[in-house]
Each structure stands twice: as C-alpha cells, then as structure tokens.
Write an enzyme that holds these catalytic residues in place. Structure first.
Site, PDB file in Angstrom:
ATOM      1  N   LYS A 163       0.769  -1.083   0.041  1.00 34.71           N
ATOM      2  CA  LYS A 163       0.020  -0.170  -0.063  1.00 34.71           C
ATOM      3  C   LYS A 163       0.558   1.459   0.111  1.00 34.71           C
ATOM      4  O   LYS A 163       1.674   1.047   0.785  1.00 34.71           O
ATOM      5  CB  LYS A 163      -0.760  -0.172   0.908  1.00 34.71           C
ATOM      6  CG  LYS A 163      -1.904  -1.555   1.128  1.00 34.71           C
ATOM      7  CD  LYS A 163      -2.735  -1.359   0.284  1.00 34.71           C
ATOM      8  CE  LYS A 163      -4.398  -2.227   0.461  1.00 34.71           C
ATOM      9  NZ  LYS A 163      -5.001  -1.857  -0.557  1.00 34.71           N
ATOM     10  N   LYS A 262     -13.288  -7.831  -7.719  1.00 36.04           N
ATOM     11  CA  LYS A 262     -13.646  -8.243  -6.359  1.00 36.04           C
ATOM     12  C   LYS A 262     -14.690  -8.610  -6.498  1.00 36.04           C
ATOM     13  O   LYS A 262     -16.147  -7.813  -7.277  1.00 36.04           O
ATOM     14  CB  LYS A 262     -13.551  -7.236  -5.499  1.00 36.04           C
ATOM     15  CG  LYS A 262     -12.167  -7.065  -5.278  1.00 36.04           C
ATOM     16  CD  LYS A 262     -11.950  -5.996  -4.326  1.00 36.04           C
ATOM     17  CE  LYS A 262     -10.165  -5.645  -4.263  1.00 36.04           C
ATOM     18  NZ  LYS A 262     -10.115  -4.053  -3.365  1.00 36.04           N
TER      19      LYS A 262
HETATM   20 MG    MG Z   1      -7.622  -2.065  -3.803  1.00 34.37          MG
END
Ligand code: MG
Length: 366
Positions: A163, A262
């Site tokens: 991240k 997703k």
């Molecule tokens: Mg992501």
C-alpha cells in the site's frame, strides 16, 4: 431452486495484526455470512464484504443488512431460480448495492453447485487446478513493511502488493527494490493521488512495478486514461469498477491495462465472470482482489480465480495470513506459492460451526 430460508449472521473476526492503507486501519473484521437453504435441506454459503464504515465504497455492513432484509431476500424468496445467473435479472430493479447482492448471489452459486454435485470452480467454468497466491502488505513503518515482505517471500508468495501514498511511495519502493530487484511487486494507492501528482507517478516507472492499482479517484475512469498515456507502469482499476459496463467503458477509454475483479464490488460471481470474459476478449489480464475475507469469501475467490484469464496472482492468501483460526475446514493453505482449487462440491470447504458460532455477533432467519 426455491429458497426455503435465508440466515444472515453478523460475524466479527480479529485480525492477527492491524491492516492499513491510505484511508483506513482495520483491526477487527466485521462481515455478513449468508446461509441459503432450499426445500430439500441443501445449504449454500456466501459472504458480505462491506466494511463497517463507508471508506472503501459507499456500502457498509448495516446498509448491506438493510438491503438484504428489506429488498433482496423478499424478491429472491418468491422466485424459482433456475440458475444463479438469473439472480442479477431478478434483482435488476434494485440499484447498485453490489456487496449486498453479491453476498446472497455467492450463496446461491454454492447451493447450485452442491445440488449439481460439482465444485463451484467447475460450475463457473474454471479450469486451473492450482492458483498462484499473492499477498498484500499494509502500510506501516518501512522497517516493519520490509520485515513482513521478507517473511512473505520466505512463505512462498509469488507476488507482493504494498500500500502506498504520496508521503510513502518512492522511499518504500526504493527500499524494497534494494533487497528484491526482481520481485513481482505492485503498489496499491487506494485513490491517494490526483492528476496534479502526475510527475510523482511518472517517477515510479523505474521501479518496474507489475502495476499501480487505483492511483486516482474511486469514481473516475477519465483521469486514469490521461494518466495511463503519461506513465509506463500499467494502471489497474479497483474501486472504479462496479459493473460490467464500468469495465467496458474503462477498456474503451484505455483507462487501465489490468482489472482487479472483486465479486463483492461488482455485484457477484456472474458479473465477475462476464467481466473476466470481456477482458479475455480484449487481451486484458485480470486478478482477484481481497477484502480481508473469512474462509467463506476466500473459497469463492479461489473458485473464481480458477478461470483462465486470472493470469496474475491475486490477493488470495492463506487463512493463517489473517486469522488465528478460520471459520472453514480445512483452512486455506499456500504450498510453494500455490493454492489448490478444491474439487469437492460447492465452495469445497466445510464450515467450522464451533468457530462460526464463536465469532457470531447476531443472527436473523428469514
Ligand atoms: Mg485495491
């Protein structure tokens, strides 16, 4: 299929360690487990992946519960469902709320596969017997991130995702590349940048990232197209893609070179499969993103990832990456960087009822 009953459970599982990105830190994961039962007593399981606050998308656990209880379950309980791909049409009158829809659609896919006596992977048209495991490393102190990357590489993960945010991008990528010049590495920005940061994003090109995920706004596909023209690193879209048409438009505009699918974010496995097929036709590789799922959501992701165009390792990791104990048996394991796709019926894992009861906060049967 006719749904005899639907059980919703709010569960809360404590993460082994907190998980941070540019927007939020998650320490305990609240999820909805959906259990659908047909008139013959066969049962299917799905998972609602909305977080407790709307930092990732606008949905929350509470809004998902409301949509399921007041709109989605009443519509589905009054219908004969010939095939799980019919669910999308039955729910077409309900706008958006993809995570709420996906939670029960996934359970209906599991129920369907069990009734047919086949694995969910086979029901979806999957062909891979093993999938490559990837892992996401949350944002934290650089030394902590590096230590975790060493551990994950030792555990055999094929792809590492970190991240990043403007205050911690070049520095952490430099440190990682110093130790791992050839590691399959990608960065997820969770919308931490704008087009004004274009020079900073260009400066990431020399790190040869597999991709940069969602650098710009969550609701954008236009600025991403401008950015993709300017940088060499392939852009991958996550938060921007909520439907098949979002994916089609993003590809038409050249907003990205890769899509993260997703099921929760796009409204279920049927839509996920259609986006997968579209990307396959356009020569765009896809991978399956993670939402800090329990074993039930993880099992759905493994089955989905067995489709042929899931060529990039996803965020699909071992149960032990996140949980002291998972709610499925056996737990998901990574061996030599690979996860075996279950051949058992449905999602291919049994429910660990003792553990599921232990983490249940509340339960309602409809
Ligand atoms: Mg992501």
């Amino acid at each position: 299929m006719q749904l005899e009953s639907v059980t919703l459970r709010h569960i809360r599982m404590n993460l082994k360690s907190p998980f941070s990105n540019s927007l939020e830190t998650v320490t305990a994961r609240d999820l909805i487990i959906v259990e659908v039962r047909d008139s013959e007593g066969e049962v299917g399981f799905g998972e609602g992946v909305a977080f407790t606050s709307p930092w990732y998308t606008e949905e929350t656990l509470q809004t998902s519960w409301h949509m399921l209880r007041d709109f989605i379950i009443p519509k589905l309980k009054n219908q004969l469902i010939a095939h799980p791909s019919d669910v999308e049409g039955i729910l077409a009158g309900i706008r958006r709320n993809p995570m709420a829809k996906s939670a029960i659609e996934g359970a209906i896919w599991d129920l369907y596969a069990k009734r047919e006596g086949i694995s969910l992977s086979r029901a979806l048209g999957g062909s891979s017997q093993k999938i490559k495991a990837g892992v996401a490393v949350g944002a934290s102190d650089p030394s902590v991130m590096l230590e975790e990357i060493h551990r994950r590489v030792d555990e055999g993960y094929e792809r590492i995702k970190v991240k990043i945010k403007p205050s911690q991008d070049i520095s952490i990528l430099e440190a990682i590349r110093h130790s791992y010049p050839n590691l399959s590495l990608m960065a997820d920005a969770n919308s931490a940048y704008s087009l004004q940061d274009i020079d900073r994003l260009k400066a990431l090109d020399p790190f040869h990232l597999l991709m940069i995920e969602q650098p710009l706004a969550a609701d954008d596909i236009v600025d991403h197209a401008i950015l993709q023209k300017e940088i060499e690193t392939p852009v991958c879209l996550d938060e921007s893609i909520h439907s098949y048409d979002d994916a089609r438009r993003a590809l038409d505009l050249n907003s990205c070179k890769i899509i993260n699918i997703k099921p929760g974010r796009v409204g279920g496995l049927s839509v996920s499969k259609r986006i997968h097929d579209l990307c396959s036709e356009r020569g765009i590789p896809v991978w399956c993103g993670g939402m800090l799922e329990s074993g039930i959501g993880r099992a759905h992701n493994i089955a989905l990832s067995s489709l042929a165009n899931f060529t990039i390792p996803g965020d699909v990791s071992a149960s032990a990456r996140y949980w002291e104990k998972d709610i499925i048996e056996p737990e998901v394991e990574v061996e030599n960087g690979l996860i075996t796709v279950s051949k058992e019926n449905g999602i291919g894992y049994e429910i660990n009822w003792q553990e599921l009861e232990r983490v249940t906060v509340s339960k309602e049967v409809y």
